[in-house]
Design a protein around this motif. Structure first.
Motif, PDB file in Angstrom:
ATOM      1  N   ALA A 159       1.219 -20.999  -3.528  1.00  0.00           N
ATOM      2  CA  ALA A 159       1.571 -19.677  -4.063  1.00  0.00           C
ATOM      3  C   ALA A 159       0.337 -18.974  -4.624  1.00  0.00           C
ATOM      4  O   ALA A 159       0.168 -17.762  -4.446  1.00  0.00           O
ATOM      5  CB  ALA A 159       2.640 -19.809  -5.138  1.00  0.00           C
ATOM      6  N   GLY A 160      -0.530 -19.716  -5.291  1.00  0.00           N
ATOM      7  CA  GLY A 160      -1.762 -19.123  -5.813  1.00  0.00           C
ATOM      8  C   GLY A 160      -2.674 -18.637  -4.708  1.00  0.00           C
ATOM      9  O   GLY A 160      -3.275 -17.553  -4.802  1.00  0.00           O
ATOM     10  N   LEU A 161      -2.779 -19.412  -3.655  1.00  0.00           N
ATOM     11  CA  LEU A 161      -3.597 -19.008  -2.507  1.00  0.00           C
ATOM     12  C   LEU A 161      -3.009 -17.767  -1.841  1.00  0.00           C
ATOM     13  O   LEU A 161      -3.741 -16.829  -1.478  1.00  0.00           O
ATOM     14  CB  LEU A 161      -3.680 -20.171  -1.520  1.00  0.00           C
ATOM     15  N   ALA A 162      -1.692 -17.742  -1.707  1.00  0.00           N
ATOM     16  CA  ALA A 162      -1.036 -16.559  -1.134  1.00  0.00           C
ATOM     17  C   ALA A 162      -1.240 -15.344  -2.023  1.00  0.00           C
ATOM     18  O   ALA A 162      -1.500 -14.237  -1.531  1.00  0.00           O
ATOM     19  CB  ALA A 162       0.458 -16.832  -0.943  1.00  0.00           C
ATOM     20  N   GLY A 163      -1.162 -15.531  -3.332  1.00  0.00           N
ATOM     21  CA  GLY A 163      -1.394 -14.421  -4.252  1.00  0.00           C
ATOM     22  C   GLY A 163      -2.811 -13.895  -4.171  1.00  0.00           C
ATOM     23  O   GLY A 163      -3.043 -12.681  -4.242  1.00  0.00           O
ATOM     24  N   ALA A 164      -3.771 -14.794  -4.000  1.00  0.00           N
ATOM     25  CA  ALA A 164      -5.165 -14.359  -3.873  1.00  0.00           C
ATOM     26  C   ALA A 164      -5.371 -13.541  -2.611  1.00  0.00           C
ATOM     27  O   ALA A 164      -6.059 -12.513  -2.631  1.00  0.00           O
ATOM     28  CB  ALA A 164      -6.091 -15.575  -3.884  1.00  0.00           C
ATOM     29  N   PHE A 165      -4.781 -13.976  -1.517  1.00  0.00           N
ATOM     30  CA  PHE A 165      -4.907 -13.199  -0.273  1.00  0.00           C
ATOM     31  C   PHE A 165      -4.195 -11.862  -0.390  1.00  0.00           C
ATOM     32  O   PHE A 165      -4.679 -10.852   0.110  1.00  0.00           O
ATOM     33  CB  PHE A 165      -4.365 -14.003   0.908  1.00  0.00           C
ATOM     34  N   ALA A 166      -3.042 -11.848  -1.048  1.00  0.00           N
ATOM     35  CA  ALA A 166      -2.313 -10.591  -1.219  1.00  0.00           C
ATOM     36  C   ALA A 166      -3.074  -9.636  -2.130  1.00  0.00           C
ATOM     37  O   ALA A 166      -3.031  -8.424  -1.932  1.00  0.00           O
ATOM     38  CB  ALA A 166      -0.921 -10.863  -1.778  1.00  0.00           C
ATOM     39  N   PHE A 167      -3.760 -10.171  -3.114  1.00  0.00           N
ATOM     40  CA  PHE A 167      -4.512  -9.332  -4.033  1.00  0.00           C
ATOM     41  C   PHE A 167      -5.718  -8.695  -3.344  1.00  0.00           C
ATOM     42  O   PHE A 167      -6.046  -7.549  -3.611  1.00  0.00           O
ATOM     43  CB  PHE A 167      -4.977 -10.164  -5.238  1.00  0.00           C
ATOM     44  N   THR A 168      -6.381  -9.449  -2.461  1.00  0.00           N
ATOM     45  CA  THR A 168      -7.576  -8.919  -1.807  1.00  0.00           C
ATOM     46  C   THR A 168      -7.251  -7.870  -0.756  1.00  0.00           C
ATOM     47  O   THR A 168      -8.001  -6.911  -0.604  1.00  0.00           O
ATOM     48  CB  THR A 168      -8.393 -10.046  -1.156  1.00  0.00           C
ATOM     49  N   MET A 169      -6.163  -8.042  -0.006  1.00  0.00           N
ATOM     50  CA  MET A 169      -5.770  -7.072   1.024  1.00  0.00           C
ATOM     51  C   MET A 169      -4.253  -6.897   0.992  1.00  0.00           C
ATOM     52  O   MET A 169      -3.537  -7.420   1.848  1.00  0.00           O
ATOM     53  CB  MET A 169      -6.211  -7.544   2.411  1.00  0.00           C
ATOM     54  N   PRO A 170      -3.740  -6.154   0.000  1.00  0.00           N
ATOM     55  CA  PRO A 170      -2.278  -6.055  -0.134  1.00  0.00           C
ATOM     56  C   PRO A 170      -1.582  -5.399   1.052  1.00  0.00           C
ATOM     57  O   PRO A 170      -0.457  -5.770   1.386  1.00  0.00           O
ATOM     58  CB  PRO A 170      -2.086  -5.246  -1.415  1.00  0.00           C
ATOM     59  N   GLU A 171      -2.226  -4.457   1.697  1.00  0.00           N
ATOM     60  CA  GLU A 171      -1.572  -3.769   2.813  1.00  0.00           C
ATOM     61  C   GLU A 171      -1.386  -4.693   4.019  1.00  0.00           C
ATOM     62  O   GLU A 171      -0.455  -4.525   4.790  1.00  0.00           O
ATOM     63  CB  GLU A 171      -2.356  -2.518   3.228  1.00  0.00           C
ATOM     64  N   ARG A 172      -2.246  -5.677   4.164  1.00  0.00           N
ATOM     65  CA  ARG A 172      -2.163  -6.589   5.305  1.00  0.00           C
ATOM     66  C   ARG A 172      -1.482  -7.907   4.951  1.00  0.00           C
ATOM     67  O   ARG A 172      -0.758  -8.471   5.758  1.00  0.00           O
ATOM     68  CB  ARG A 172      -3.577  -6.872   5.813  1.00  0.00           C
ATOM     69  N   ASN A 173      -1.735  -8.403   3.755  1.00  0.00           N
ATOM     70  CA  ASN A 173      -1.277  -9.732   3.375  1.00  0.00           C
ATOM     71  C   ASN A 173      -0.107  -9.734   2.398  1.00  0.00           C
ATOM     72  O   ASN A 173       0.402 -10.809   2.065  1.00  0.00           O
ATOM     73  CB  ASN A 173      -2.431 -10.519   2.749  1.00  0.00           C
TER      74      ASN A 173
END
Length: 137
Positions: free
Chosen positions: A25-39
């Motif tokens: 979940a933390g890894l997914a949150g980090a990816f979502a934070f860096t590129m929210p429109e894509r991830n």
């Protein structure tokens, strides 16, 4: 299949499963934070599947506390699909993302689907066991 899912063995510690789920979940949150429109949506799907997986583990724990009824055992989730190495799924997911960071959306979506399918299967088995207890009594 039901015989493989139900067991009278002592319940394993859920600590490793929780840590592995939190890591994913933390890894997914980090990816979502860096590129929210894509991830954003794949990360949300993955976190939702992890939440459903936690609810399925809770249902199994509640079933185990009922007394003589067997607990849900077997492979608790995709995160634990490699046996006692609970964090192996999280490590493999992280390594895949290190090798192919642009592949987060399909990797996260696929992992979310696998986790959700395992959680739904455990919830259905718990429901079947609870219904069998009521019909017998």
């Amino acid at each position: 299949m039901v015989e493989e899912t139900l067991s009278h063995r002592p319940a394993p510690s859920p600590g490793r499963a929780v840590l592995a789920s939190l890591a994913i979940a933390g890894l997914a949150g980090a990816f979502a934070f860096t590129m929210p429109e894509r991830n954003g949506w794949p990360a949300l799907a993955l976190c939702g599947a992890l939440l459903l997986d936690g609810l399925a583990l809770l249902a199994g724990a509640l079933l185990a506390r009922r007394g003589p009824a067997p607990r849900i055992a077997g492979l608790p989730s995709v995160v634990l699909a490699f046996g006692p190495a609970a964090g192996l799924g999280a490590v493999l997911f992280a390594v895949a993302l290190l090798l192919w960071p642009a592949g987060f959306p399909p990797l996260a979506s696929a992992l979310a689907g696998l986790i959700a399918m395992g959680a739904i299967a455990r919830l259905v088995v718990a429901w079947i066991v609870l219904r069998m207890d009521r019909e017998e009594g």
